[in-house]
Scaffold this motif. Structure first.
Motif, PDB file in Angstrom:
ATOM      1  N   VAL A  26       0.856  -1.338  -0.026  1.00  0.00           N
ATOM      2  CA  VAL A  26      -0.024  -0.114   0.161  1.00  0.00           C
ATOM      3  C   VAL A  26       0.997   1.014  -0.121  1.00  0.00           C
ATOM      4  O   VAL A  26       0.119   2.507  -0.206  1.00  0.00           O
ATOM      5  N   GLY A  27       2.301   0.988   0.307  1.00  0.00           N
ATOM      6  CA  GLY A  27       3.074   2.376   0.486  1.00  0.00           C
ATOM      7  C   GLY A  27       3.362   3.138  -0.801  1.00  0.00           C
ATOM      8  O   GLY A  27       3.544   4.414  -0.742  1.00  0.00           O
ATOM      9  N   ILE A  38       3.563   6.207   4.477  1.00  0.00           N
ATOM     10  CA  ILE A  38       3.963   5.270   5.251  1.00  0.00           C
ATOM     11  C   ILE A  38       5.502   5.170   5.274  1.00  0.00           C
ATOM     12  O   ILE A  38       6.325   5.512   4.423  1.00  0.00           O
ATOM     13  N   GLY A  39       6.091   4.921   6.541  1.00  0.00           N
ATOM     14  CA  GLY A  39       7.573   5.097   6.807  1.00  0.00           C
ATOM     15  C   GLY A  39       8.160   6.116   7.534  1.00  0.00           C
ATOM     16  O   GLY A  39       9.324   6.118   7.879  1.00  0.00           O
ATOM     17  N   PHE A 116      -5.780  -8.771   4.216  1.00  0.00           N
ATOM     18  CA  PHE A 116      -6.511  -7.650   5.019  1.00  0.00           C
ATOM     19  C   PHE A 116      -6.281  -6.338   4.413  1.00  0.00           C
ATOM     20  O   PHE A 116      -7.146  -5.533   3.980  1.00  0.00           O
ATOM     21  N   TYR A 117      -5.064  -5.956   3.981  1.00  0.00           N
ATOM     22  CA  TYR A 117      -4.857  -4.561   3.525  1.00  0.00           C
ATOM     23  C   TYR A 117      -5.085  -4.594   2.158  1.00  0.00           C
ATOM     24  O   TYR A 117      -5.389  -3.414   1.667  1.00  0.00           O
ATOM     25  N   ARG A 118      -5.168  -5.735   1.558  1.00  0.00           N
ATOM     26  CA  ARG A 118      -5.446  -5.718  -0.199  1.00  0.00           C
ATOM     27  C   ARG A 118      -6.955  -5.306  -0.234  1.00  0.00           C
ATOM     28  O   ARG A 118      -7.312  -4.354  -1.081  1.00  0.00           O
ATOM     29  N   LEU A 129      -9.233   7.137  -1.833  1.00  0.00           N
ATOM     30  CA  LEU A 129      -8.561   7.156  -0.570  1.00  0.00           C
ATOM     31  C   LEU A 129      -7.272   6.185  -0.530  1.00  0.00           C
ATOM     32  O   LEU A 129      -7.240   5.200  -1.266  1.00  0.00           O
ATOM     33  N   VAL A 130      -6.138   6.797   0.351  1.00  0.00           N
ATOM     34  CA  VAL A 130      -4.993   6.449   0.385  1.00  0.00           C
ATOM     35  C   VAL A 130      -4.690   5.680   1.911  1.00  0.00           C
ATOM     36  O   VAL A 130      -5.115   6.691   2.825  1.00  0.00           O
ATOM     37  N   ILE A 131      -4.229   4.596   2.050  1.00  0.00           N
ATOM     38  CA  ILE A 131      -3.809   4.094   3.327  1.00  0.00           C
ATOM     39  C   ILE A 131      -2.228   4.795   3.542  1.00  0.00           C
ATOM     40  O   ILE A 131      -1.391   4.330   2.835  1.00  0.00           O
ATOM     41  N   ALA A 132      -2.255   5.624   4.527  1.00  0.00           N
ATOM     42  CA  ALA A 132      -1.176   6.580   4.626  1.00  0.00           C
ATOM     43  C   ALA A 132      -0.145   6.087   5.915  1.00  0.00           C
ATOM     44  O   ALA A 132       0.714   6.856   6.096  1.00  0.00           O
TER      45      ALA A 132
END
Lengths: 343, 343
Positions: A26-27, A38-39, A116-118, A129-132
């Motif tokens: 997702v990053g 992320i990071g 789950f994340y997928r 929407l972005v998973i950040a």
């Protein structure tokens, strides 16, 4: 129905390698206004000038909100994000980014976590929407999920959708049928695959569809009062009445309850009205605004909302919700849906 | 040391009455840019024009991150917010609002829960932060806490503090002594009240002080690389090196380790370098910027940072962290602090 999963055990993979896998998934997702994802210690976001920021959070706890023998990890990722998107929808805002906290026993497979994340990502992408970011941690006594979603909404002449804006004379609308998710949970509790040959009850329970486009349209059409139905109509409508200082009359025969529920469950009325987890939007608006909403939904290819009652002045006894049957007889209800701690 | 608490059991009070009590405590707090706080589907915030938004989240799980027989609810509320404020500080941003998720067994007292919010609120108020929402739920297998903090930072010529901005030639600074929190945990594990007559070790563990003012000053002075120390110096410095593509040399004799730790624990070196939970800021900057930081901290009445080493080019073997003893001898370290799942 738990499916044997491939992949390595999370406790063998270790926290940092797992985060690395999640980041690779997702990053890379980004958009021009997400400055840092992320990071780092935190995500950084450049809000659109003149937009208000809307923020909400929800927790899901294993054996309280979900059971791993009834659900797969993909559904869990979908639902954890969906319930938060639903809150953003209930404000009439557009979701922008999510932070996902995940507490794991360590006995999960890395492929389950990635599933789950997928599916959270897939749902989010439908709305841009972005998973950040987020946090992963050990949770030996059961999986837990906390999601925060941030959205934005233009600061124009149309206000946000709140629970405090219902007014006497408003009609009450709901964006979809009620009771399917609660019926789906019943089917799962009984260990059945399906009740009526269709998977839609379990689908409604496992993969609720947040009414994001509907929420934005409601606001654009001039609706002012709304919330999402997580605790059932009779759990949630009293909250609007309380916050707005009004009473509500619901026409029982107008409440959209699928026939499969009426046929399948003797207590279908409680199931549909108090069952919860429908994640449809409940709103109130003057009649002409309601009609504008119906037209706008049709134009957008969305199912028009159901009109299920109307708002009246609160009497001397304060805000109340009453049910009216097809003969016009009024019945006062005990407010309430699903309550935590007490159950 | 668990103190008998007054108040009613949460499971008797019920979810909605508890939320009501929490709202009365923190719900009145507001500021002009918080448009909607506790009580609706989501919180709404009007960001300052020209400011970026910074957002972070952290989860604390009972028996992983805290033990209720070692801590009181006030400390828990402080720490849950502090660890998130520390992430905001590590970006050089100003905290603005928090969402607090709380999962409860039901056997807690309402007064304990209010103590939790009271001390989170007190810590937040020191930095102008408002608790704007959250979620309470049942968590039968152990208390869990997820906090999200949103901050902002002016979009000026000075960049945010990131982990990717360390450059060869930078000196490495840290805002305070290391190892006190880990020592405090040791003291608690041994069932002692104190080791050296002072409560400061347990205080450091229970009530870490997020370096919010320091973080904002670092950014204003032109520092570009920073993070907060949650996994210990040897757990976290490698993350800066990895992300920046550089190596680091730490002068062991310059690392600020309190004498009480050196005297009290034979493994004081690991305790201080890998113990974690110090929540001091670790940063790198050119020498002249570091000196500017020292002057700015002094002017602001803050303890000036310690210079503990410097950044060099990564060798052929990639980013590394090396320790240098007082004789100049270099020693390569196994990177790592506290790792979840594996422990």
């Amino acid at each position: 129905m738990r499916v044997a999963s491939s992949g390595r055990l999370v406790r063998e993979v270790g926290e940092f390698a797992l985060i690395d896998q999640i980041s690779r998934l997702v990053g890379r997702d980004t958009w021009s206004r997400l400055r840092i994802g992320i990071g780092d210690d935190a995500a950084v976001w450049r809000p659109r000038p003149g937009h208000d920021v809307v923020i909400t959070t929800d927790v899901l706890v294993e054996r309280v909100h979900f059971r791993l023998d009834w659900t797969d990890w993909g559904s869990l990722g979908h639902k954890a994000l969906a319930v938060n998107l639903s809150d953003i929808a209930a404000m009439g805002a557009r979701p922008r980014l999510a932070l996902v906290d995940l507490g794991l026993r360590g006995s999960e497979r890395d492929q389950e976590v990635l599933d789950f994340y997928r599916s959270a990502r897939k749902l989010g992408q439908r709305f841009g929407l972005v998973i950040a970011g987020g946090d992963t941690t050990r949770a030996p006594n059961g999986v837990l999920i906390a999601v925060t979603v941030v959205g934005d909404v233009p600061r124009d002449s149309r206000p946000l959708l709140t629970r405090a804006a219902a007014r006497p004379g408003d009609v009450i609308g709901v964006t979809g049928p009620l009771g399917l998710a609660a019926a789906g949970l019943r089917v799962l509790e009984r260990g059945l695959k399906t009740l009526d040959g269709s998977p839609r009850m379990q689908e409604a329970y496992h993969r609720p569809q947040p009414r994001v486009r509907e929420g934005m349209l409601l606001r654009r059409c001039g609706v002012r009062a709304a919330m999402d139905l997580s605790d059932g109509l009779l759990g949630d409508l009293p909250k609007i009445c309380e916050r707005s200082g009004v009473s509500a009359i619901v026409d029982l025969h107008r409440v959209p309850i699928p026939n499969a529920i009426k046929w399948g469950f003797p207590d279908w009325r409680d199931l549909a009205l108090r069952g919860g987890e429908d994640y449809e939007l409940l709103f109130t608006a003057p009649q002409h605004v309601f009609e504008r909403v119906c037209r706008a939904f049709r134009r957008a290819g969305l199912r028009p909302p159901y009109r299920i009652g109307h708002i009246v002045e609160a009497g001397a006894e304060g805000p109340r919700v009453k049910l009216r049957n097809v003969l016009g007889k009024l019945e006062e209800i005990e407010p309430g849906g699903y309550a935590h701690f007490k159950s």
